[in-house]
Design a protein around this motif. Structure first.
Motif, PDB file in Angstrom:
ATOM      1  N   GLU A  74       8.896  -7.921   5.409  1.00 41.86           N
ATOM      2  CA  GLU A  74       8.068  -9.101   5.654  1.00 41.86           C
ATOM      3  C   GLU A  74       6.570  -8.798   5.601  1.00 41.86           C
ATOM      4  OE1 GLU A  74       9.205 -11.426   9.060  1.00 41.86           O
ATOM      5  OE2 GLU A  74      11.338 -10.981   8.802  1.00 41.86           O
ATOM      6  N   LEU A  75       6.192  -7.534   5.678  1.00 41.40           N
ATOM      7  CA  LEU A  75       4.777  -7.177   5.721  1.00 41.40           C
ATOM      8  C   LEU A  75       4.031  -7.512   4.429  1.00 41.40           C
ATOM      9  CD1 LEU A  75       4.956  -3.790   7.670  1.00 41.40           C
ATOM     10  CD2 LEU A  75       4.473  -6.074   8.572  1.00 41.40           C
ATOM     11  N   PRO A  76       4.601  -7.218   3.244  1.00 41.16           N
ATOM     12  CA  PRO A  76       3.888  -7.600   2.012  1.00 41.16           C
ATOM     13  C   PRO A  76       3.628  -9.095   1.922  1.00 41.16           C
ATOM     14  CG  PRO A  76       5.638  -6.035   1.516  1.00 41.16           C
ATOM     15  CD  PRO A  76       5.836  -6.471   2.944  1.00 41.16           C
ATOM     16  N   MET A  77       4.550  -9.905   2.449  1.00 40.41           N
ATOM     17  CA  MET A  77       4.368 -11.358   2.406  1.00 40.41           C
ATOM     18  C   MET A  77       3.182 -11.786   3.267  1.00 40.41           C
ATOM     19  SD  MET A  77       8.276 -12.862   2.385  1.00 40.41           S
ATOM     20  CE  MET A  77       8.844 -11.922   3.813  1.00 40.41           C
ATOM     21  N   LYS A 129      -1.495   0.477   5.042  1.00 36.27           N
ATOM     22  CA  LYS A 129      -1.447   0.892   3.633  1.00 36.27           C
ATOM     23  C   LYS A 129      -1.484  -0.322   2.703  1.00 36.27           C
ATOM     24  CE  LYS A 129       2.284   3.330   3.556  1.00 36.27           C
ATOM     25  NZ  LYS A 129       3.333   4.075   2.839  1.00 36.27           N
ATOM     26  N   LEU A 130      -0.778  -1.371   3.062  1.00 39.23           N
ATOM     27  CA  LEU A 130      -0.750  -2.567   2.235  1.00 39.23           C
ATOM     28  C   LEU A 130      -2.107  -3.260   2.188  1.00 39.23           C
ATOM     29  CD1 LEU A 130       2.687  -4.032   3.404  1.00 39.23           C
ATOM     30  CD2 LEU A 130       2.164  -3.187   1.096  1.00 39.23           C
ATOM     31  N   CYS A 131      -2.848  -3.159   3.276  1.00 39.52           N
ATOM     32  CA  CYS A 131      -4.167  -3.801   3.339  1.00 39.52           C
ATOM     33  C   CYS A 131      -5.259  -2.957   2.690  1.00 39.52           C
ATOM     34  CB  CYS A 131      -4.550  -4.080   4.793  1.00 39.52           C
ATOM     35  SG  CYS A 131      -3.629  -5.423   5.567  1.00 39.52           S
ATOM     36  N   ARG A 136     -10.797  -1.799   0.942  1.00 43.26           N
ATOM     37  CA  ARG A 136     -11.731  -1.001   0.130  1.00 43.26           C
ATOM     38  C   ARG A 136     -12.871  -1.856  -0.439  1.00 43.26           C
ATOM     39  NH1 ARG A 136      -7.042   1.364  -3.087  1.00 43.26           N
ATOM     40  NH2 ARG A 136      -6.596   3.412  -2.208  1.00 43.26           N
ATOM     41  N   LYS A 137     -12.592  -3.119  -0.677  1.00 42.96           N
ATOM     42  CA  LYS A 137     -13.562  -4.010  -1.307  1.00 42.96           C
ATOM     43  C   LYS A 137     -14.536  -4.611  -0.299  1.00 42.96           C
ATOM     44  CE  LYS A 137      -9.962  -5.376  -4.631  1.00 42.96           C
ATOM     45  NZ  LYS A 137      -9.149  -6.519  -5.114  1.00 42.96           N
ATOM     46  N   SER A 142     -12.573  -2.613   8.750  1.00 43.34           N
ATOM     47  CA  SER A 142     -12.226  -2.046  10.051  1.00 43.34           C
ATOM     48  C   SER A 142     -10.755  -2.279  10.364  1.00 43.34           C
ATOM     49  CB  SER A 142     -13.084  -2.680  11.150  1.00 43.34           C
ATOM     50  OG  SER A 142     -12.714  -2.206  12.430  1.00 43.34           O
ATOM     51  N   ILE A 143     -10.076  -1.197  10.759  1.00 44.78           N
ATOM     52  CA  ILE A 143      -8.717  -1.294  11.289  1.00 44.78           C
ATOM     53  C   ILE A 143      -8.779  -0.933  12.766  1.00 44.78           C
ATOM     54  CG2 ILE A 143      -6.367  -0.367  11.226  1.00 44.78           C
ATOM     55  CD1 ILE A 143      -6.772   0.245   8.274  1.00 44.78           C
TER      56      ILE A 143
END
Length: 255
Positions: A74-77, A129-131, A136-137, A142-143
């Motif tokens: 569900e994370l990629p969604m 990782k998905l974010c 980067r852009k 911030s995480i």
């Protein structure tokens, strides 16, 4: 110098997991009040809609998407929906957590261990990782990982939870070192005990509460807003040179 701009999140987009109640909700509101467009997620769309509506009525921009972070598929969604809606991601707050077990570690099952690790460690690992391609852009990426004072010193009957949060602290430092050259800052907050539904087993038990109060320098429980204020700072340009740090908001509990 315009000090107000140091804490401005205008034109930024944030994701806050577990954002429909407790600490996550407070963080979402603080980020939105600072100008960010905020995506919150939880497992209940009805609760998300209610919270989003209340915050939108205040003039904030908040959107809720259902996502069980313990289910990696569900994370990629969640990331895709955020990009479809706002076109960018600048801030990720890994707040969602679980603690389905209260007791000594040798009585915990592998199933419980796997669930705790999936939500508290694996989900922040995978979602970060998905974010990353989107962070980067950003001009101020911030995480912020919401950890626990248990990560610094294991708490009685919260051994596995403490282990998972220790791993999250380590993951925070690893990401900070590896992603610093990509201008992505990564930090963690370790809150003390708060009067939330999540920690009810602690503050609603007189014996546990008495033990906690004896160790506190400031003789009261933390407020979710006090954690949210630090999260806002870490998300803002004011914290532009802070990464790989572990902060406590615990009233002196660990001092």
């Amino acid at each position: 110098m315009d000090l107000s701009a140091l804490f401005s999140l205008n034109d930024k987009v944030a994701i806050v997991t577990g954002g429909s109640e407790g600490v996550g909700l407070s963080i979402a509101e603080f980020l939105a009040a600072a100008g960010a467009k905020v995506v919150i997620c939880s497992r209940n769309q009805g609760k998300l809609d209610k919270v989003s509506s209340r915050l939108n009525d205040k003039g904030y921009e908040v959107t809720g998407f259902v996502c069980n972070v313990g289910h990696m598929a569900e994370l990629p969604m969640l990331v895709d929906k955020t990009i479809e809606t706002y076109g960018q991601i600048d801030i990720l707050v890994n707040n969602a957590g679980t603690n389905p077990f209260l007791g000594v570690v040798h009585e915990a099952s592998l199933e419980v261990f796997d669930k705790i690790m999936a939500v508290n460690v694996k989900a922040p690992f995978e979602l970060s990782k998905l974010c990353l391609p989107h962070l980067r852009k950003s001009s101020n990426a911030s995480i912020i990982n919401i950890s626990s004072i248990g990560a610094l010193s294991p708490e009685p009957f919260l051994g596995l939870y403490s282990v998972s949060k220790s791993a999250l602290n380590s993951l925070t430092k690893v990401f900070a070192k590896e992603w610093g050259n990509q201008k992505v800052r990564v930090n963690a907050i370790c809150p003390g005990v708060m009067k939330t539904k999540f920690s009810e087993a602690l503050w609603n038990n007189d014996q546990h509460l008495e033990t906690i109060m004896k160790r506190l320098a400031i003789k009261r429980l933390a407020k979710t807003e006090e954690v949210a204020a630090l999260a806002l700072f870490l998300a803002s340009p004011a914290a532009s040179y802070i990464s790989g740090s572990i902060f406590t908001v615990d009233g002196g509990f660990t001092s």
